[in-house]
Design a protein around this motif. Structure first.
Motif, PDB file in Angstrom:
ATOM      1  N   PHE A 218       0.835  -1.209   0.000  1.00 37.58           N
ATOM      2  CA  PHE A 218       0.000   0.000   0.000  1.00 37.58           C
ATOM      3  C   PHE A 218       0.865   1.252   0.000  1.00 37.58           C
ATOM      4  O   PHE A 218       0.605   2.196  -0.760  1.00 37.58           O
ATOM      5  CB  PHE A 218      -0.915   0.002   1.228  1.00 37.58           C
ATOM      6  CG  PHE A 218      -1.729   1.258   1.375  1.00 37.58           C
ATOM      7  CD1 PHE A 218      -2.881   1.439   0.620  1.00 37.58           C
ATOM      8  CD2 PHE A 218      -1.326   2.272   2.244  1.00 37.58           C
ATOM      9  CE1 PHE A 218      -3.625   2.610   0.738  1.00 37.58           C
ATOM     10  CE2 PHE A 218      -2.064   3.436   2.363  1.00 37.58           C
ATOM     11  CZ  PHE A 218      -3.213   3.601   1.614  1.00 37.58           C
ATOM     12  N   ASN A 221       2.686   1.639  -3.438  1.00 39.91           N
ATOM     13  CA  ASN A 221       1.785   2.009  -4.539  1.00 39.91           C
ATOM     14  C   ASN A 221       1.192   3.409  -4.377  1.00 39.91           C
ATOM     15  O   ASN A 221       0.686   3.985  -5.348  1.00 39.91           O
ATOM     16  CB  ASN A 221       0.651   0.989  -4.659  1.00 39.91           C
ATOM     17  CG  ASN A 221       1.157  -0.385  -5.063  1.00 39.91           C
ATOM     18  OD1 ASN A 221       2.169  -0.500  -5.761  1.00 39.91           O
ATOM     19  ND2 ASN A 221       0.476  -1.431  -4.610  1.00 39.91           N
ATOM     20  N   ASN A 222       1.222   3.932  -3.166  1.00 40.85           N
ATOM     21  CA  ASN A 222       0.570   5.230  -2.922  1.00 40.85           C
ATOM     22  C   ASN A 222       1.520   6.231  -2.255  1.00 40.85           C
ATOM     23  O   ASN A 222       1.070   7.141  -1.560  1.00 40.85           O
ATOM     24  CB  ASN A 222      -0.657   5.038  -2.024  1.00 40.85           C
ATOM     25  CG  ASN A 222      -1.705   4.132  -2.637  1.00 40.85           C
ATOM     26  OD1 ASN A 222      -2.516   4.549  -3.453  1.00 40.85           O
ATOM     27  ND2 ASN A 222      -1.687   2.860  -2.237  1.00 40.85           N
ATOM     28  N   TRP A 225       0.792   9.921  -2.962  1.00 40.06           N
ATOM     29  CA  TRP A 225      -0.420  10.394  -2.291  1.00 40.06           C
ATOM     30  C   TRP A 225      -0.181  10.534  -0.781  1.00 40.06           C
ATOM     31  O   TRP A 225      -0.703  11.477  -0.152  1.00 40.06           O
ATOM     32  CB  TRP A 225      -1.586   9.447  -2.547  1.00 40.06           C
ATOM     33  CG  TRP A 225      -2.105   9.508  -3.946  1.00 40.06           C
ATOM     34  CD1 TRP A 225      -1.958   8.581  -4.929  1.00 40.06           C
ATOM     35  CD2 TRP A 225      -2.857  10.589  -4.525  1.00 40.06           C
ATOM     36  NE1 TRP A 225      -2.558   9.006  -6.100  1.00 40.06           N
ATOM     37  CE2 TRP A 225      -3.126  10.234  -5.870  1.00 40.06           C
ATOM     38  CE3 TRP A 225      -3.326  11.809  -4.046  1.00 40.06           C
ATOM     39  CZ2 TRP A 225      -3.848  11.054  -6.724  1.00 40.06           C
ATOM     40  CZ3 TRP A 225      -4.044  12.634  -4.899  1.00 40.06           C
ATOM     41  CH2 TRP A 225      -4.296  12.251  -6.226  1.00 40.06           C
ATOM     42  N   ILE A 226       0.586   9.613  -0.224  1.00 39.33           N
ATOM     43  CA  ILE A 226       0.887   9.686   1.209  1.00 39.33           C
ATOM     44  C   ILE A 226       1.704  10.938   1.517  1.00 39.33           C
ATOM     45  O   ILE A 226       1.418  11.661   2.475  1.00 39.33           O
ATOM     46  CB  ILE A 226       1.644   8.416   1.653  1.00 39.33           C
ATOM     47  CG1 ILE A 226       0.720   7.200   1.582  1.00 39.33           C
ATOM     48  CG2 ILE A 226       2.182   8.575   3.072  1.00 39.33           C
ATOM     49  CD1 ILE A 226       1.410   5.878   1.838  1.00 39.33           C
TER      50      ILE A 226
END
Length: 406
Positions: A218, A221-222, A225-226
């Protein structure tokens, strides 16, 4: 010196316009009246600045730089040099770009006959209020050299205390930053690689291992965004902190939080006592000293509490009684201030209490760090242990299965 445009009417009835240089709008109006019979409007000319020449953000102004500046002024003025020459000489010797700019501009105003305090107040938006008011009192009393000597002692002490606290905080902050970087690297690069290897073994994945791999996937992949979410959260926290309710909330938390709150309380007590002692020694009245002190307190709640004292002082209430109404000043400081007032030694008492709470601030800071450092080590050890167990557990499970099959 600021430039003003004026519009008025001459004695012959014709409308006139012109430009004058003045230290304030009132002075500009007086100069304009000497040129025009009736002055209808005076406006300050605000120069347009290019992007490259504009000051971006608050300038870097270290307390140590101000202490050095005050020391230079004290020595030069004590040697018999005039304030005009002293400003120009100190401006040449100053290495801080902001202070050099302020002093250079102030020298022009002082040369024109304005006081040094007014000139610095006009040019130095970010100069400490304590500096301005103490210089003003020194000029009014004729003891400017002595005022600068007191200011040097005050700022030098504040710089040393701040340096000790900052030095003590360096190690835990460095460890925390390294820990965050290591965690992010492991989540994005290390754990996915090891997780793929563990998955290739073909054994049943334990729940703890699956949780770690899913979390790592997670994050990997993000990650953008994090990071964006974290940046947005920090921006919102900063924006909220600039509002009145945010200032109150953050300042209150800083005073009440366990362990670290005592550092803020003692630091505020030291700042209050040292500032008041310096201003009273310079010749300011208690009410005027309180007004200045309220504007230099670092904690917003402390600042508001000190500001509320001014009205009570002007109505005849003693400083000790005013302080007793506050919520975040130590009782010892309140009681000693009361004794200092009653004995007529308020300045000396506040100076002693300022030194005491400077020492207490350093002591409680070191104590907090002595608790924080092992706590950080334990947290890092637990996290590392969790990762090791989660990654090696499938191997142990597979090995146990092979052994039972044999």
């Amino acid at each position: 010196m600021p430039t003003f445009t004026y519009t008025g009417t001459a004695q012959n009835g014709k409308q006139v316009k012109g430009v004058v240089e003045a230290f304030s709008e009132i002075e500009a109006m007086e100069k304009a009246r000497a040129l025009a019979y009736v002055v209808s409007e005076v406006k300050m000319v605000r120069g347009k600045r290019g992007l490259l020449s504009a000051d971006i953000g608050k300038p870097r102004l270290k307390t140590k730089d101000i202490a050095i500046l005050c020391s230079q002024f004290a020595i030069i003025i004590q040697a018999g040099m005039s304030a005009v020459k002293a400003v120009s000489l100190v401006a040449d010797q100053t290495t801080n770009k902001y202070l050099k700019k302020v002093l250079t501009e102030a020298a022009v105003d002082v040369q024109s006959g304005h006081s040094l305090a007014d000139s610095l107040e006009s040019k130095g938006k970010y100069l400490p209020r304590v500096l301005i008011e103490t210089i003003r009192v020194g000029e009014e009393s004729g003891n400017l050299s002595e005022s600068f000597s007191r200011l040097h002692s005050y700022f030098d002490k504040r710089a040393k205390v701040a340096g000790k606290v900052a030095g003590a905080l360096t190690y835990p902050i460095f460890v925390l930053i390294i820990a965050v970087v290591v965690v992010m690297v492991m989540m994005v690069f290390v754990i996915p690689a090891i997780g793929g290897m563990v998955s290739s073994l073909g054994s049943e994945m334990p729940a703890i291992t699956q949780f770690l791999i899913d979390t790592s996937d997670f994050v990997a992949n993000n990650i953008l965004w994090i990071l964006l979410g974290m940046a947005l959260f920090v921006a919102l926290v900063i924006l909220f902190g600039k509002q009145e309710v945010g200032k109150d909330l953050y300042a209150g938390i800083a005073l009440r939080v366990p362990v670290l709150g005592k550092i803020t309380v003692y630091s505020g007590a030291a700042q209050f006592a040292n500032t008041m002692a310096t201003l009273i020694a310079a010749g300011l009245s208690t009410a005027r000293a309180i007004n200045v002190t309220s504007r230099v307190m670092n904690n917003y709640v402390h600042s508001k509490e000190v500001a509320r004292m001014e009205a009570d002082l002007q109505s005849g209430i003693s400083l000790g009684e005013c302080m007793s109404k506050t919520n975040y000043f130590p009782n010892a400081l309140v009681e000693m201030t009361t004794v200092g007032e009653q004995t007529g030694e308020l300045e000396e008492t506040l100076a002693v209490m300022g030194e005491y709470y400077d020492s207490e601030t350093e002591r409680v800071t070191n104590h907090a760090l002595s608790l924080m450092e092992p706590a950080l080590m334990v947290i890092m050890a637990l996290f590392a242990g969790f990762i090791v167990v989660a990654l090696y557990l499938p191997m142990f499970t597979m090995y146990s299965g092979i052994q039972s099959g044999i």
